[in-house]
Design an enzyme around this catalytic site. Structure first.
Site, PDB file in Angstrom:
ATOM      1  N   GLU A 115      34.865  30.967 -18.351  1.00 30.81           N
ATOM      2  CA  GLU A 115      33.625  31.747 -18.361  1.00 30.81           C
ATOM      3  C   GLU A 115      33.663  32.750 -17.209  1.00 30.81           C
ATOM      4  OE1 GLU A 115      30.229  33.522 -18.616  1.00 30.81           O
ATOM      5  OE2 GLU A 115      30.711  32.052 -20.177  1.00 30.81           O
ATOM      6  N   GLN A 160      21.116  28.105 -25.526  1.00 33.69           N
ATOM      7  CA  GLN A 160      20.685  28.409 -26.882  1.00 33.69           C
ATOM      8  C   GLN A 160      19.158  28.461 -26.977  1.00 33.69           C
ATOM      9  OE1 GLN A 160      22.508  29.331 -29.456  1.00 33.69           O
ATOM     10  NE2 GLN A 160      24.457  29.114 -28.362  1.00 33.69           N
ATOM     11  N   CYS A 217      27.782  34.832 -33.530  1.00 30.17           N
ATOM     12  CA  CYS A 217      26.399  35.213 -33.798  1.00 30.17           C
ATOM     13  C   CYS A 217      26.305  36.557 -34.497  1.00 30.17           C
ATOM     14  CB  CYS A 217      25.586  35.225 -32.508  1.00 30.17           C
ATOM     15  SG  CYS A 217      26.230  36.345 -31.244  1.00 30.17           S
ATOM     16  N   TYR A 223      34.714  31.549 -23.344  1.00 30.54           N
ATOM     17  CA  TYR A 223      33.318  31.988 -23.210  1.00 30.54           C
ATOM     18  C   TYR A 223      32.432  30.740 -23.136  1.00 30.54           C
ATOM     19  CZ  TYR A 223      35.598  36.045 -25.400  1.00 30.54           C
ATOM     20  OH  TYR A 223      36.463  37.065 -25.735  1.00 30.54           O
ATOM     21  N   ASP A 257      33.319  31.068 -28.289  1.00 33.55           N
ATOM     22  CA  ASP A 257      31.955  31.467 -28.614  1.00 33.55           C
ATOM     23  C   ASP A 257      31.683  32.794 -27.924  1.00 33.55           C
ATOM     24  OD1 ASP A 257      29.300  31.660 -29.264  1.00 33.55           O
ATOM     25  OD2 ASP A 257      28.637  29.933 -28.098  1.00 33.55           O
TER      26      ASP A 257
END
Length: 412
Positions: free
Chosen positions: A289, A233, A369, A265, A342
Protein backbone atom coordinates in the site's frame (compact mmCIF):
# COMPACT_ATOMS: atom_id res chain seq x y z
CA UNK A 1 -22.06 28.32 -26.30
CA UNK A 2 -22.56 25.71 -29.02
CA UNK A 3 -25.69 26.18 -31.07
CA UNK A 4 -27.15 22.88 -29.84
CA UNK A 5 -26.79 23.68 -26.12
CA UNK A 6 -30.09 24.50 -24.47
CA UNK A 7 -32.06 22.77 -27.23
CA UNK A 8 -35.01 20.71 -25.94
CA UNK A 9 -35.70 17.34 -27.55
CA UNK A 10 -38.15 14.50 -27.10
CA UNK A 11 -36.02 11.36 -26.93
CA UNK A 12 -36.64 7.61 -26.89
CA UNK A 13 -34.16 6.11 -24.45
CA UNK A 14 -32.78 2.78 -25.67
CA UNK A 15 -30.10 1.44 -23.31
CA UNK A 16 -27.81 2.11 -20.37
CA UNK A 17 -24.20 3.31 -20.56
CA UNK A 18 -21.36 3.18 -18.07
CA UNK A 19 -21.45 6.08 -15.64
CA UNK A 20 -25.13 6.06 -14.72
CA UNK A 21 -26.42 7.65 -17.90
CA UNK A 22 -28.84 6.35 -20.51
CA UNK A 23 -28.50 6.41 -24.28
CA UNK A 24 -30.81 7.93 -26.89
CA UNK A 25 -30.36 8.97 -30.51
CA UNK A 26 -31.43 12.02 -32.44
CA UNK A 27 -30.92 12.27 -36.18
CA UNK A 28 -28.19 9.66 -35.99
CA UNK A 29 -26.35 11.33 -33.10
CA UNK A 30 -25.83 9.56 -29.78
CA UNK A 31 -27.13 11.51 -26.79
CA UNK A 32 -26.23 10.55 -23.22
CA UNK A 33 -29.18 11.40 -21.00
CA UNK A 34 -29.17 11.76 -17.22
CA UNK A 35 -32.11 10.77 -14.98
CA UNK A 36 -33.75 8.57 -17.62
CA UNK A 37 -34.39 4.82 -17.86
CA UNK A 38 -34.11 2.64 -20.99
CA UNK A 39 -37.57 2.25 -22.49
CA UNK A 40 -38.74 5.73 -21.59
CA UNK A 41 -39.63 8.71 -23.70
CA UNK A 42 -38.40 11.93 -22.10
CA UNK A 43 -38.14 15.63 -22.73
CA UNK A 44 -34.47 16.52 -22.35
CA UNK A 45 -32.31 19.62 -22.68
CA UNK A 46 -28.92 19.44 -24.37
CA UNK A 47 -26.19 20.54 -21.95
CA UNK A 48 -23.01 19.67 -23.79
CA UNK A 49 -22.02 19.46 -27.43
CA UNK A 50 -18.73 17.62 -27.71
CA UNK A 51 -18.44 18.61 -31.38
CA UNK A 52 -18.07 14.91 -32.11
CA UNK A 53 -20.58 12.12 -32.41
CA UNK A 54 -22.40 12.62 -29.10
CA UNK A 55 -24.17 15.17 -26.95
CA UNK A 56 -25.13 15.19 -23.27
CA UNK A 57 -28.57 16.07 -22.01
CA UNK A 58 -30.59 16.26 -18.82
CA UNK A 59 -34.12 14.95 -18.46
CA UNK A 60 -36.60 17.78 -17.85
CA UNK A 61 -39.74 15.62 -17.67
CA UNK A 62 -40.84 12.06 -18.37
CA UNK A 63 -43.38 11.69 -21.16
CA UNK A 64 -43.73 7.90 -21.12
CA UNK A 65 -42.29 6.44 -17.89
CA UNK A 66 -40.70 3.03 -17.51
CA UNK A 67 -42.46 0.43 -15.41
CA UNK A 68 -39.25 0.46 -13.36
CA UNK A 69 -39.49 4.15 -12.42
CA UNK A 70 -40.22 5.00 -8.80
CA UNK A 71 -40.45 8.18 -6.78
CA UNK A 72 -36.84 9.20 -6.19
CA UNK A 73 -35.56 8.05 -2.80
CA UNK A 74 -33.93 11.47 -2.35
CA UNK A 75 -36.20 14.41 -3.08
CA UNK A 76 -33.14 16.64 -3.48
CA UNK A 77 -32.13 14.61 -6.55
CA UNK A 78 -35.58 14.23 -8.09
CA UNK A 79 -36.40 15.00 -11.71
CA UNK A 80 -39.01 17.39 -10.29
CA UNK A 81 -36.12 19.76 -9.57
CA UNK A 82 -34.25 21.79 -12.15
CA UNK A 83 -31.29 19.69 -13.36
CA UNK A 84 -28.75 22.16 -12.04
CA UNK A 85 -30.33 21.96 -8.57
CA UNK A 86 -30.35 18.16 -8.29
CA UNK A 87 -28.02 16.67 -5.70
CA UNK A 88 -25.48 14.22 -7.08
CA UNK A 89 -24.64 10.84 -5.64
CA UNK A 90 -27.92 8.98 -6.17
CA UNK A 91 -28.21 8.88 -9.94
CA UNK A 92 -30.21 5.60 -9.91
CA UNK A 93 -32.54 6.64 -7.10
CA UNK A 94 -35.49 6.94 -9.49
CA UNK A 95 -35.19 3.25 -10.49
CA UNK A 96 -36.57 0.34 -8.46
CA UNK A 97 -33.64 -1.52 -6.83
CA UNK A 98 -34.05 -4.83 -8.67
CA UNK A 99 -33.88 -3.05 -12.03
CA UNK A 100 -30.88 -1.01 -10.89
CA UNK A 101 -29.04 -4.30 -10.45
CA UNK A 102 -30.18 -5.48 -13.88
CA UNK A 103 -28.84 -2.32 -15.50
CA UNK A 104 -25.54 -2.71 -13.65
CA UNK A 105 -25.37 -6.31 -14.87
CA UNK A 106 -25.81 -5.09 -18.43
CA UNK A 107 -22.95 -2.63 -17.99
CA UNK A 108 -20.63 -5.33 -16.62
CA UNK A 109 -21.45 -7.76 -19.44
CA UNK A 110 -21.16 -5.05 -22.12
CA UNK A 111 -17.83 -3.86 -20.70
CA UNK A 112 -16.38 -7.37 -20.80
CA UNK A 113 -17.60 -7.82 -24.36
CA UNK A 114 -16.27 -4.50 -25.63
CA UNK A 115 -12.99 -4.15 -23.74
CA UNK A 116 -11.98 -7.76 -23.00
CA UNK A 117 -13.60 -9.38 -26.06
CA UNK A 118 -15.28 -11.88 -23.73
CA UNK A 119 -18.62 -13.56 -24.37
CA UNK A 120 -18.01 -16.71 -22.34
CA UNK A 121 -20.56 -18.13 -19.92
CA UNK A 122 -18.51 -16.73 -17.04
CA UNK A 123 -18.69 -13.23 -18.53
CA UNK A 124 -22.30 -13.23 -19.67
CA UNK A 125 -23.78 -15.24 -16.79
CA UNK A 126 -22.88 -12.79 -14.02
CA UNK A 127 -25.59 -11.36 -11.79
CA UNK A 128 -25.38 -8.36 -9.47
CA UNK A 129 -25.99 -9.62 -5.96
CA UNK A 130 -27.96 -7.67 -3.38
CA UNK A 131 -26.38 -7.05 0.02
CA UNK A 132 -28.20 -7.56 3.31
CA UNK A 133 -30.01 -4.62 4.83
CA UNK A 134 -32.93 -2.40 3.97
CA UNK A 135 -34.56 -3.77 0.79
CA UNK A 136 -35.25 -0.26 -0.53
CA UNK A 137 -31.49 0.37 -0.73
CA UNK A 138 -31.28 3.25 1.75
CA UNK A 139 -29.53 3.64 5.10
CA UNK A 140 -26.25 1.96 4.13
CA UNK A 141 -23.60 4.70 3.88
CA UNK A 142 -21.23 4.85 6.85
CA UNK A 143 -19.16 7.65 5.34
CA UNK A 144 -20.42 10.87 3.76
CA UNK A 145 -18.46 13.87 2.50
CA UNK A 146 -20.23 17.23 2.38
CA UNK A 147 -18.59 19.97 0.35
CA UNK A 148 -18.73 23.56 1.53
CA UNK A 149 -19.67 26.57 -0.61
CA UNK A 150 -18.34 30.13 -0.32
CA UNK A 151 -20.93 31.03 2.31
CA UNK A 152 -20.01 28.02 4.46
CA UNK A 153 -23.07 25.91 3.63
CA UNK A 154 -22.37 22.15 3.44
CA UNK A 155 -23.94 19.77 0.96
CA UNK A 156 -23.28 17.36 -1.90
CA UNK A 157 -22.19 18.55 -5.30
CA UNK A 158 -24.70 18.68 -8.11
CA UNK A 159 -24.18 15.93 -10.68
CA UNK A 160 -21.12 16.58 -12.90
CA UNK A 161 -20.54 19.88 -11.11
CA UNK A 162 -18.69 21.48 -8.21
CA UNK A 163 -21.78 23.45 -7.23
CA UNK A 164 -22.82 22.70 -3.65
CA UNK A 165 -26.50 21.80 -3.18
CA UNK A 166 -27.90 22.42 0.31
CA UNK A 167 -30.04 19.46 1.46
CA UNK A 168 -32.16 18.58 4.47
CA UNK A 169 -31.75 14.81 4.35
CA UNK A 170 -29.25 12.08 3.48
CA UNK A 171 -31.39 8.98 2.86
CA UNK A 172 -28.53 6.75 1.70
CA UNK A 173 -26.72 7.27 4.99
CA UNK A 174 -27.13 5.27 8.17
CA UNK A 175 -29.37 6.62 10.90
CA UNK A 176 -26.32 7.63 12.96
CA UNK A 177 -24.83 9.57 10.03
CA UNK A 178 -28.13 11.30 9.33
CA UNK A 179 -28.47 12.34 12.96
CA UNK A 180 -24.90 13.68 13.15
CA UNK A 181 -24.81 15.41 9.75
CA UNK A 182 -24.54 19.21 10.29
CA UNK A 183 -26.74 20.11 7.33
CA UNK A 184 -27.86 23.44 8.81
CA UNK A 185 -24.45 24.51 10.14
CA UNK A 186 -21.91 26.86 8.56
CA UNK A 187 -18.24 26.04 7.94
CA UNK A 188 -16.84 29.24 6.48
CA UNK A 189 -13.33 28.78 5.15
CA UNK A 190 -13.48 24.99 5.01
CA UNK A 191 -13.56 22.88 1.85
CA UNK A 192 -15.42 19.86 3.16
CA UNK A 193 -16.84 18.08 6.18
CA UNK A 194 -16.82 14.30 6.59
CA UNK A 195 -19.22 12.30 8.74
CA UNK A 196 -17.91 8.86 9.66
CA UNK A 197 -19.64 6.04 11.51
CA UNK A 198 -17.07 3.60 12.86
CA UNK A 199 -17.72 0.09 14.12
CA UNK A 200 -17.69 1.48 17.65
CA UNK A 201 -18.33 4.91 19.12
CA UNK A 202 -21.09 6.16 16.81
CA UNK A 203 -20.74 8.89 14.19
CA UNK A 204 -18.13 11.64 14.23
CA UNK A 205 -17.41 14.83 12.30
CA UNK A 206 -14.09 15.47 10.59
CA UNK A 207 -13.83 19.11 9.57
CA UNK A 208 -11.36 19.99 6.83
CA UNK A 209 -7.81 18.80 7.51
CA UNK A 210 -8.55 17.82 11.10
CA UNK A 211 -5.91 15.59 12.69
CA UNK A 212 -6.90 11.91 12.30
CA UNK A 213 -7.69 9.66 15.22
CA UNK A 214 -7.76 5.87 15.40
CA UNK A 215 -11.03 3.98 15.02
CA UNK A 216 -11.93 0.28 15.03
CA UNK A 217 -13.97 -1.54 12.41
CA UNK A 218 -15.17 -5.14 12.58
CA UNK A 219 -15.58 -7.99 10.12
CA UNK A 220 -17.32 -10.65 12.13
CA UNK A 221 -15.33 -10.77 15.35
CA UNK A 222 -12.08 -9.59 13.72
CA UNK A 223 -10.94 -6.06 14.55
CA UNK A 224 -9.30 -3.66 12.12
CA UNK A 225 -7.69 -0.46 13.34
CA UNK A 226 -7.40 2.51 10.99
CA UNK A 227 -7.48 6.30 10.88
CA UNK A 228 -10.90 7.90 10.80
CA UNK A 229 -9.68 9.76 7.71
CA UNK A 230 -8.48 6.53 6.07
CA UNK A 231 -10.19 4.26 3.57
CA UNK A 232 -12.76 1.70 4.63
CA UNK A 233 -15.62 0.18 2.68
CA UNK A 234 -18.67 2.48 2.76
CA UNK A 235 -21.61 0.05 2.86
CA UNK A 236 -22.33 -1.38 6.29
CA UNK A 237 -22.03 -4.94 4.90
CA UNK A 238 -19.36 -4.35 2.24
CA UNK A 239 -16.26 -5.40 4.20
CA UNK A 240 -17.82 -8.72 5.19
CA UNK A 241 -19.18 -9.28 1.68
CA UNK A 242 -15.79 -8.73 0.05
CA UNK A 243 -14.01 -10.81 2.67
CA UNK A 244 -16.25 -13.78 1.91
CA UNK A 245 -16.16 -13.18 -1.85
CA UNK A 246 -12.35 -13.09 -1.99
CA UNK A 247 -12.08 -16.20 0.16
CA UNK A 248 -14.48 -18.03 -2.16
CA UNK A 249 -12.81 -16.69 -5.32
CA UNK A 250 -9.48 -18.37 -4.50
CA UNK A 251 -9.11 -21.87 -5.91
CA UNK A 252 -7.90 -23.84 -2.88
CA UNK A 253 -6.18 -26.43 -5.07
CA UNK A 254 -4.00 -23.70 -6.57
CA UNK A 255 -3.26 -21.92 -3.30
CA UNK A 256 0.11 -22.52 -1.65
CA UNK A 257 0.37 -20.94 1.83
CA UNK A 258 4.17 -21.04 1.57
CA UNK A 259 4.29 -19.16 -1.73
CA UNK A 260 5.02 -15.44 -2.09
CA UNK A 261 1.35 -14.44 -1.95
CA UNK A 262 0.52 -10.76 -2.43
CA UNK A 263 -2.26 -8.34 -1.54
CA UNK A 264 -1.79 -5.27 -3.76
CA UNK A 265 -3.37 -1.90 -2.95
CA UNK A 266 -3.92 -3.55 0.42
CA UNK A 267 -5.05 -0.60 2.55
CA UNK A 268 -5.21 -1.61 6.21
CA UNK A 269 -5.05 -5.32 5.41
CA UNK A 270 -8.71 -6.30 4.96
CA UNK A 271 -8.19 -8.71 2.06
CA UNK A 272 -4.83 -10.03 3.26
CA UNK A 273 -6.61 -11.00 6.47
CA UNK A 274 -9.37 -12.63 4.44
CA UNK A 275 -6.79 -14.83 2.69
CA UNK A 276 -4.95 -15.70 5.89
CA UNK A 277 -8.19 -16.42 7.74
CA UNK A 278 -9.18 -18.95 5.11
CA UNK A 279 -5.83 -20.72 4.76
CA UNK A 280 -4.53 -20.61 8.32
CA UNK A 281 -1.65 -19.52 10.49
CA UNK A 282 1.08 -20.71 8.12
CA UNK A 283 -0.07 -18.39 5.33
CA UNK A 284 2.60 -16.11 3.91
CA UNK A 285 1.26 -12.91 2.37
CA UNK A 286 2.59 -9.40 1.81
CA UNK A 287 0.18 -6.46 1.72
CA UNK A 288 1.41 -3.53 -0.39
CA UNK A 289 0.00 0.00 0.00
CA UNK A 290 1.31 3.48 -0.85
CA UNK A 291 -0.25 5.18 2.19
CA UNK A 292 2.30 4.89 5.00
CA UNK A 293 -0.31 5.39 7.71
CA UNK A 294 -2.49 2.61 6.27
CA UNK A 295 0.54 0.31 6.06
CA UNK A 296 1.26 0.93 9.73
CA UNK A 297 -2.27 -0.10 10.63
CA UNK A 298 -2.01 -3.12 8.30
CA UNK A 299 1.08 -4.31 10.18
CA UNK A 300 -0.93 -4.24 13.39
CA UNK A 301 -4.03 -5.80 11.84
CA UNK A 302 -2.02 -8.69 10.36
CA UNK A 303 0.27 -9.24 13.35
CA UNK A 304 -1.26 -12.57 14.41
CA UNK A 305 0.09 -14.27 11.26
CA UNK A 306 3.83 -14.74 11.47
CA UNK A 307 4.09 -14.98 7.68
CA UNK A 308 2.09 -11.81 7.01
CA UNK A 309 3.71 -8.43 6.52
CA UNK A 310 2.87 -4.98 5.17
CA UNK A 311 5.06 -2.99 2.79
CA UNK A 312 4.81 0.70 1.91
CA UNK A 313 5.22 1.60 -1.73
CA UNK A 314 3.47 2.56 -4.94
CA UNK A 315 2.29 -0.73 -6.38
CA UNK A 316 3.58 -0.12 -9.91
CA UNK A 317 7.11 0.59 -8.60
CA UNK A 318 7.07 -2.06 -5.88
CA UNK A 319 5.92 -4.88 -8.15
CA UNK A 320 8.35 -3.86 -10.91
CA UNK A 321 11.23 -3.90 -8.43
CA UNK A 322 10.12 -7.32 -7.18
CA UNK A 323 10.04 -8.66 -10.73
CA UNK A 324 13.50 -7.31 -11.57
CA UNK A 325 15.22 -8.41 -8.35
CA UNK A 326 13.72 -11.88 -7.78
CA UNK A 327 16.18 -14.77 -7.88
CA UNK A 328 15.32 -18.27 -9.06
CA UNK A 329 14.03 -19.34 -5.63
CA UNK A 330 11.87 -16.19 -5.34
CA UNK A 331 10.49 -16.73 -8.84
CA UNK A 332 9.46 -20.28 -7.97
CA UNK A 333 7.58 -19.00 -4.93
CA UNK A 334 5.97 -16.27 -7.04
CA UNK A 335 4.87 -18.76 -9.72
CA UNK A 336 3.09 -20.70 -6.97
CA UNK A 337 1.50 -17.57 -5.54
CA UNK A 338 -1.98 -16.10 -5.41
CA UNK A 339 -2.12 -12.36 -6.01
CA UNK A 340 -5.10 -10.35 -4.77
CA UNK A 341 -5.43 -6.78 -5.99
CA UNK A 342 -7.98 -4.07 -5.26
CA UNK A 343 -6.86 -1.08 -7.33
CA UNK A 344 -8.45 2.38 -7.43
CA UNK A 345 -11.27 3.16 -9.84
CA UNK A 346 -8.84 3.71 -12.71
CA UNK A 347 -7.76 0.06 -12.46
CA UNK A 348 -4.33 -1.54 -12.29
CA UNK A 349 -3.25 -0.47 -15.76
CA UNK A 350 -0.83 -1.81 -18.31
CA UNK A 351 2.39 -1.44 -16.29
CA UNK A 352 1.10 -3.29 -13.22
CA UNK A 353 -0.58 -6.00 -15.32
CA UNK A 354 2.65 -6.60 -17.23
CA UNK A 355 4.64 -6.86 -14.00
CA UNK A 356 2.16 -9.28 -12.44
CA UNK A 357 2.01 -11.32 -15.64
CA UNK A 358 5.80 -11.49 -15.67
CA UNK A 359 5.74 -13.08 -12.21
CA UNK A 360 3.43 -15.83 -13.56
CA UNK A 361 1.37 -16.38 -10.38
CA UNK A 362 -0.89 -19.41 -10.24
CA UNK A 363 -4.01 -17.27 -9.90
CA UNK A 364 -5.12 -13.66 -9.57
CA UNK A 365 -8.16 -12.36 -7.68
CA UNK A 366 -9.07 -8.90 -8.92
CA UNK A 367 -11.49 -6.74 -6.89
CA UNK A 368 -12.82 -3.88 -9.01
CA UNK A 369 -15.14 -0.91 -8.52
CA UNK A 370 -15.20 0.05 -12.21
CA UNK A 371 -16.36 -2.48 -14.83
CA UNK A 372 -14.63 -0.76 -17.75
CA UNK A 373 -11.26 -0.65 -15.98
CA UNK A 374 -11.73 -4.27 -14.92
CA UNK A 375 -12.57 -5.39 -18.46
CA UNK A 376 -9.60 -3.52 -19.91
CA UNK A 377 -7.24 -5.16 -17.40
CA UNK A 378 -8.76 -8.61 -17.96
CA UNK A 379 -7.98 -8.14 -21.63
CA UNK A 380 -4.40 -7.23 -20.75
CA UNK A 381 -4.10 -10.27 -18.47
CA UNK A 382 -5.43 -12.47 -21.30
CA UNK A 383 -2.48 -11.32 -23.40
CA UNK A 384 -0.23 -12.52 -20.55
CA UNK A 385 -1.80 -15.99 -20.44
CA UNK A 386 -4.62 -15.62 -17.89
CA UNK A 387 -8.26 -16.61 -18.38
CA UNK A 388 -11.29 -15.33 -16.52
CA UNK A 389 -12.56 -18.40 -14.64
CA UNK A 390 -14.99 -16.88 -12.13
CA UNK A 391 -16.82 -13.59 -11.70
CA UNK A 392 -19.23 -12.20 -9.13
CA UNK A 393 -20.71 -8.70 -8.88
CA UNK A 394 -22.19 -6.95 -5.86
CA UNK A 395 -24.47 -3.98 -5.35
CA UNK A 396 -22.25 -2.25 -2.80
CA UNK A 397 -23.62 1.18 -3.75
CA UNK A 398 -27.45 1.06 -4.11
CA UNK A 399 -29.09 4.01 -5.91
CA UNK A 400 -25.80 4.85 -7.65
CA UNK A 401 -24.38 3.44 -10.88
CA UNK A 402 -21.39 1.92 -9.09
CA UNK A 403 -20.95 -1.83 -8.94
CA UNK A 404 -18.22 -3.97 -7.33
CA UNK A 405 -16.86 -7.11 -8.98
CA UNK A 406 -14.58 -9.93 -7.87
CA UNK A 407 -12.88 -11.78 -10.72
CA UNK A 408 -10.68 -14.88 -10.65
CA UNK A 409 -8.00 -15.19 -13.35
CA UNK A 410 -6.14 -18.47 -13.74
CA UNK A 411 -2.89 -19.10 -15.58
CA UNK A 412 -3.32 -21.24 -18.67
Amino acid sequence: MAESQGQQLELDVTNIAHGGISVARHEGRVIFVGDAIPGERVLARVTEDSKSSFWRADTLSVIEPSEHRQMHVWSSASVARKPEDRAGGAEFGHIVPAHQRELKRQVVVDSLKRFAKLESDVATGVTVEELPGDPDGTGWRTRVRLHVDASGRPGPYAARSHRVIPVTELPLATAAIQEAAPLAARFVGEEHVDIVQAGTGGARLIVGQQKPTTITEYVGEREFRLADTGFWQVHTHAAQTLTSAVQEAIDGELFDPRAHNLDLYGGVGLLAAAVADRFGSSTRITSVESDKAATGFASHNLSEWIGAEAATGRVEKWIAQLASSANSHDRARLRASTIVLDPPRSGAGKQVVQSIGGLQPAQIVYVACDPVALARDIGLFADRGYDLTALRAFDLFPHTHHVEAVATLTRR
